[in-house]
Design an enzyme around this catalytic site. Structure first.
Site, PDB file in Angstrom:
ATOM      1  N   HIS A 109      -7.291  -5.661  -0.970  1.00 46.83           N
ATOM      2  CA  HIS A 109      -6.289  -4.843  -0.687  1.00 46.83           C
ATOM      3  C   HIS A 109      -5.782  -5.729   0.932  1.00 46.83           C
ATOM      4  CE1 HIS A 109      -3.876  -1.488  -0.510  1.00 46.83           C
ATOM      5  NE2 HIS A 109      -3.871  -1.183   0.392  1.00 46.83           N
ATOM      6  N   SER A 120       1.000  -1.204  -0.059  1.00 46.72           N
ATOM      7  CA  SER A 120       0.035  -0.074   0.112  1.00 46.72           C
ATOM      8  C   SER A 120       0.879   1.209  -0.114  1.00 46.72           C
ATOM      9  CB  SER A 120      -0.867  -0.145   1.229  1.00 46.72           C
ATOM     10  OG  SER A 120      -2.046   0.931   0.941  1.00 46.72           O
TER      11      SER A 120
END
Length: 648
Positions: free
Chosen positions: A621, A508
């Site tokens: 994610h 990320s």
């Protein structure tokens, strides 16, 4: 595959029993969770539910006789109830889109649950029978039309439903195209409070408000008027005040979470922790399933002070604050406390806690004796079979004088007079923190023969408001210098590190920083970028948070300052990347969509540079923390194989 994940502990009102969710991985390599009941005096456990699906959110009734919980046995989350003394669980809801987050009334005779409903739908609506093979267009007129972990949003909104247990009658308390969350009953059971963003342009206004609803008259009262981000409102026992975790968004997404109290008589909000330069949440990162919902700021029985979690210098501890704004640490030192629950008399507090050698276990803390007793040893058989690398804390300084805090692990089979490769790990967020919690990934690397370095660069929580705000508008600036300063410090002070065998990885924001590092430095011999950001231009339009996140973090967006977005985009500097780069990305990641990986991969392939793209199907994610177990292992193997190829 052998880990047990200890989650969502709840202590019974009488303080004698507790229940928690134990998540494991079954023979089909899928998660399986059950309720476990534990006697706090004898520490004897018994399995309370068995093989019924994915279970969450257990809650004791105030009289201690029943437990409400959420389970997806039918394919959708629904609320069930089971008697504490055993027997068959009873399904309480059968709503068309499911139900979650049960909250008991003070008299244990009713509950409020949260149910997603479409604008023209009621809880009694039958779900349409859809032809799964029929193709249908997806249409929207909202800017927020997708979310990571959910995909394209189905235009449902979270509504609060009141259920009477005597006859299981239901009453929908809220409506409209708004999400209503975190309900809590008043002590007399006549009101509920909750938070909601009920503004017409709510997708653009990323704040919410505190509301109260009178259950008989249905009169709705709005206590705040924008400007706050709030969660977990709780009435004080005397009914005069409401505690909340939140902030005024002064630094947007980097603003410290505060313990707030709304005085119902004075109609005024005060921040009890305004002088406490620490975020009042657990923001510690690990990969062991500790990301549970917060208990909020919990009142003492005399309504004079509150208990809460706060994250400071890599530790998440239990704190107490009173109305003089005096903050005291109650319990916790070099650990991550990720959940807590008090009994009715507040003589005992149940703590879910992780430390560098413990993935997560339960402890009961006796407030009168100031003593904690460990209750569970959920992963002891695994720990008995494995040696663990020890994390050593260090402090150093960036060249601009910024103090930095981090950890370094030696390889597991460390021998003096030998040198080893070092992997630099960079966390996501960026407004989170590495901590004293257990990190399985770091142990994997250590077992494979790598040292591991991890720090909290500027932008991380745990070191005050100025520090967490310091990288906004400066991605790749001071934060990059912090990481490189930590590497320089390690090379100077740990002679076992081979300076010619350095690797770097992160996910990320950590993936962005990995991309930035390899496009601005040649000192790393291998890199693995995960769920990363490579191009802020496209991120603005394709991420579920892109339309506001670039403003928050880069202090620019595609419409106001596209040049700044491009300046901070690693792909702008792709011609400078020489480091062999492994690109790991989930195909259903809506936070950092996979096109971010595709752009970087194709650009590197066009330059005929060493790269490899790995796409994880049906994953979002959160793959590294809660993704499919087999894919989590495949991800770790891809990473270690890449480092083995170029560093060993």
């Amino acid at each position: 595959m052998k880990f047990s994940f200890i989650q969502e502990p709840q202590i019974a009102p009488n303080g004698e029993w507790a229940v928690y969710v134990k998540r494991m991985i079954d023979k089909q390599k899928k998660y399986q969770s059950n309720l476990v009941m534990i006697d706090l005096n004898t520490q004897q456990e018994r399995l309370f539910t068995q093989r019924e699906g994915t279970l969450q959110t257990p809650r004791f009734s105030p009289d201690g006789k029943q437990i409400a919980f959420v389970i997806n046995r039918s394919g959708k989350n629904q609320v069930w109830i089971i008697a504490v003394d055993g027997g068959e669980a009873q399904q309480l809801t059968d709503f068309p889109n499911g139900a979650s987050h049960p909250v008991w009334s003070p008299n244990s005779q009713s509950l409020v649950v949260t149910a997603p409903l479409q604008a023209n739908q009621s809880i009694n609506s039958e779900q349409d029978e859809e032809d799964e093979e029929a193709l249908r267009a997806y249409t929207t007129e909202r800017i927020k039309y997708k979310a990571d972990g959910m995909g394209l949003l189905d235009e449902t909104f979270k509504q609060l439903i009141h259920i009477q247990l005597s006859n299981q009658s239901t009453q929908q308390l809220t409506d409209g195209a708004f999400n209503h969350i975190d309900p809590s009953f008043s002590p007399n059971g006549k009101h509920i409070v909750f938070v909601a963003n009920r503004e017409e342009e709510g997708d653009y206004l990323l704040t919410n408000d505190l509301y109260s609803l009178h259950l008989d008259s249905q009169h709705l009262t709005k206590y705040t008027n924008g400007g706050f981000r709030l969660e977990k409102p709780i009435f004080s026992p005397n009914g005069e005040k409401i505690s909340i975790i939140g902030n005024d968004m002064e630094y947007e997404g980097a603003t410290l979470a505060r313990v707030l109290v709304y005085d119902l008589h004075k109609q005024k909000m005060i921040a009890l922790t305004s002088e406490f330069d620490v975020t009042c949440q657990d923001v510690a990162i690990n990969d062991m399933g500790t990301e549970n919902s917060s208990a909020g700021a919990v009142w003492s029985k005399d309504s004079e002070h509150l208990y809460f979690l706060a994250s400071d210098h890599g530790a998440t501890s239990l704190y107490q604050v009173d109305f003089t704004k005096q903050v005291n640490k109650v319990f916790g030192d070099k650990v991550q406390i990720y959940q807590f629950s008090f009994d009715e008399k507040q003589g005992r507090c149940l703590l879910a806690m992780s430390d560098p050698n413990t993935p997560g276990d339960l402890h009961v803390y006796n407030l009168n004796e100031n003593k904690a007793t460990r209750l569970t040893h959920a992963n002891q058989s695994w720990l008995d079979q494995h040696a663990l690398a020890k994390a050593e804390t260090f402090h150093c300084t960036c060249k601009d004088g910024t103090p930095l805090h981090g950890w370094i692990q030696k390889p597991l089979q460390f021998q003096k007079d030998k040198q080893y490769p070092l992997i630099v790990e960079i966390h996501g967020g960026p407004h989170l923190m590495y901590s004293f919690g257990f990190m399985h990934e770091f142990q994997v690397l250590a077992e494979k023969g790598y040292g591991v370095l991890y720090i909290n660069p500027r932008g991380s929580h745990g070191y005050g408001q100025h520090f967490v705000n310091a990288n906004r508008g400066d991605y790749g600036g001071g934060d990059y210098q912090d990481i490189m300063a930590a590497v320089d410090y390690a090379l100077e002070h740990f002679d076992w590190i081979d300076s010619e065998r350095l690797g770097v990885t992160g996910g990320s924001y950590g993936g962005f920083m990995t991309n930035w590092i390899v496009s601005h430095s040649q000192r790393f011999k291998a890199a693995v970028t995960q769920r990363s950001i490579s191009n802020w231009h496209s991120f603005f339009g394709v991420s579920d948070i892109g339309y506001f996140f670039t403003d928050w973090e880069l202090q620019a967006n595609l419409l106001t300052d596209p040049d700044k977005l491009w300046f901070h985009s690693p792909i702008r500097y792709v011609n400078q990347i020489e480091t062999p780069l492994l690109i790991l990305h989930s195909e259903e990641d809506h936070r950092c969509p996979i096109e971010q990986a595709e752009q970087l991969y194709v650009a590197l392939k066009m330059r005929k540079k060493t790269t490899r793209l790995v796409r994880f199907p049906k994953s979002n994610h959160g793959l590294s923390r809660n993704g499919d177990p087999s894919l989590r292992i495949e991800r770790l193997n891809e990473m270690t194989n890449w480092f083995d190829r170029y560093l060993l």
